[in-house]
Design a protein around this motif. Sequence first.
Motif, short mmCIF file in Angstrom:
data_model
loop_
_atom_site.label_atom_id
_atom_site.label_comp_id
_atom_site.label_asym_id
_atom_site.label_seq_id
_atom_site.Cartn_x
_atom_site.Cartn_y
_atom_site.Cartn_z
N LYS A 2 0.78 -1.22 0.02
CA LYS A 2 -0.09 -0.02 -0.03
C LYS A 2 0.86 1.27 0.00
CE LYS A 2 -4.14 -1.91 2.11
NZ LYS A 2 -5.09 -1.91 3.07
N THR A 3 0.32 2.30 -0.55
CA THR A 3 1.13 3.73 -0.77
C THR A 3 0.48 4.64 0.32
OG1 THR A 3 1.44 3.15 -3.00
CG2 THR A 3 1.82 5.41 -2.35
N ILE A 4 1.26 5.49 0.83
CA ILE A 4 1.21 6.49 1.57
C ILE A 4 1.69 7.86 1.04
CG2 ILE A 4 1.27 7.82 4.01
CD1 ILE A 4 1.46 4.89 5.08
N VAL A 5 1.13 8.70 0.71
CA VAL A 5 1.51 9.96 0.11
C VAL A 5 1.45 11.00 1.13
CG1 VAL A 5 1.21 11.74 -1.67
CG2 VAL A 5 1.17 9.45 -2.25
N PHE A 6 2.71 11.91 1.29
CA PHE A 6 2.40 13.01 2.06
C PHE A 6 2.75 14.28 1.09
CE2 PHE A 6 5.04 9.89 4.28
CZ PHE A 6 4.76 9.80 5.65
N ARG A 70 -0.47 8.83 -8.31
CA ARG A 70 0.28 7.94 -7.55
C ARG A 70 -0.81 6.87 -6.87
NH1 ARG A 70 5.75 8.14 -6.93
NH2 ARG A 70 6.51 9.99 -6.94
N ARG A 71 -1.85 7.25 -6.91
CA ARG A 71 -2.89 6.22 -6.66
C ARG A 71 -3.02 5.67 -5.06
NH1 ARG A 71 -6.79 5.54 -10.32
NH2 ARG A 71 -7.93 4.37 -9.06
N PRO A 72 -2.61 6.73 -4.07
CA PRO A 72 -2.07 6.23 -2.94
C PRO A 72 -3.35 5.64 -2.10
CG PRO A 72 -2.63 8.49 -2.75
CD PRO A 72 -2.55 8.27 -4.16
N ASP A 73 -3.38 5.01 -0.91
CA ASP A 73 -4.21 4.38 -0.15
C ASP A 73 -4.42 5.25 0.94
OD1 ASP A 73 -4.57 1.28 -1.25
OD2 ASP A 73 -2.27 1.64 -1.05
N TYR A 74 -3.45 6.09 1.38
CA TYR A 74 -3.36 7.14 2.21
C TYR A 74 -2.79 8.26 2.04
CZ TYR A 74 -4.11 2.52 4.89
OH TYR A 74 -4.50 1.33 5.12
N LEU A 75 -3.34 9.36 2.39
CA LEU A 75 -2.89 10.58 1.96
C LEU A 75 -2.93 11.66 3.25
CD1 LEU A 75 -1.92 12.94 -0.12
CD2 LEU A 75 -4.53 13.37 -0.43
N THR A 76 -1.79 12.40 3.37
CA THR A 76 -1.65 13.42 4.51
C THR A 76 -1.55 14.63 3.84
OG1 THR A 76 0.74 13.35 5.07
CG2 THR A 76 -0.49 11.59 6.18
N ILE A 77 -1.96 15.64 4.34
CA ILE A 77 -1.92 16.99 3.69
C ILE A 77 -1.66 18.02 4.82
CG2 ILE A 77 -3.11 18.95 2.60
CD1 ILE A 77 -5.04 16.58 1.56
N LEU A 78 -0.70 18.72 4.72
CA LEU A 78 -0.27 19.92 5.46
C LEU A 78 -0.04 21.17 4.84
CD1 LEU A 78 0.51 21.53 8.22
CD2 LEU A 78 2.53 20.27 8.26
N ILE A 79 -1.05 22.08 4.76
CA ILE A 79 -0.96 23.22 3.84
C ILE A 79 -1.72 24.50 4.29
CG2 ILE A 79 -3.19 22.82 2.70
CD1 ILE A 79 0.34 23.73 0.87
N GLY A 80 -1.25 25.74 4.17
CA GLY A 80 -2.00 26.79 4.70
C GLY A 80 -1.06 28.00 5.19
N ILE A 81 0.16 27.55 5.91
CA ILE A 81 1.03 28.78 6.16
C ILE A 81 1.53 29.77 5.03
CG2 ILE A 81 3.30 27.52 6.19
CD1 ILE A 81 2.28 30.18 8.62
#
Length: 209
Positions: A2-6, A70-81
């Motif tokens: 499985k794939t995790i994308v940051f 990338r077709r990830p199974d999990y995705l984390t997103i840190l955006i805003g600053i």
Amino acid sequence: MKTIVFQGDSITDAGRNRDRDSERGIGYPTLVAGELGYKYPAEYDFINEGVSGDRIVDLYARIKRDIIHRRPDYLTILIGINDVWHEINERNGVENKKFFRVYCNLIEELKAVLPDLKIFILEPFVLKASATEKAWSVFRRETEMRAESAKAVAEKYGLFFIPLQEKFDEAATKAEASYWLSDGVHPTAAGHELIARELIPVLEKEMRS
């Protein structure tokens, strides 16, 4: 496997090698990949797609290349600053209503194409240090607004939300702000460790469910 994308800005990017997925930079993606990769060998592929300088509109512009393909199974997103910082320094930020709207568009498109994708939204954060002290009241107020919008996006679409501002505020009572965020924005080794420790339990629980 499985794939995790940051996904995110320079905080996520952290000097990653864009030509080699195995070189994820010196930030929290490497810490997360190290701990979870050690615990679950050869079960997950960890990919850092953060880009220094990104605002929500930049992240959304690359949605196909950096996330969907990338077709990830999990995705984390840190955006805003940068949506705040670019307005203060360059008059090229993203105001809060648009930030929320584009964030929603991003999530809706991802859910339509990748309905089984598990998405984790990390709260943007800021502390008072060299890059933020001259316009501190604006930085804090506007970053809190983006944090509220990020949380609202998570709630609207039933996504996982990782609070971070309170954790950095608490940490700054134990050592000066620059110990955690070198300039008030970019994490030090200790700051990246703080992010990783907040993210890993939530991510791991869902990975193993």
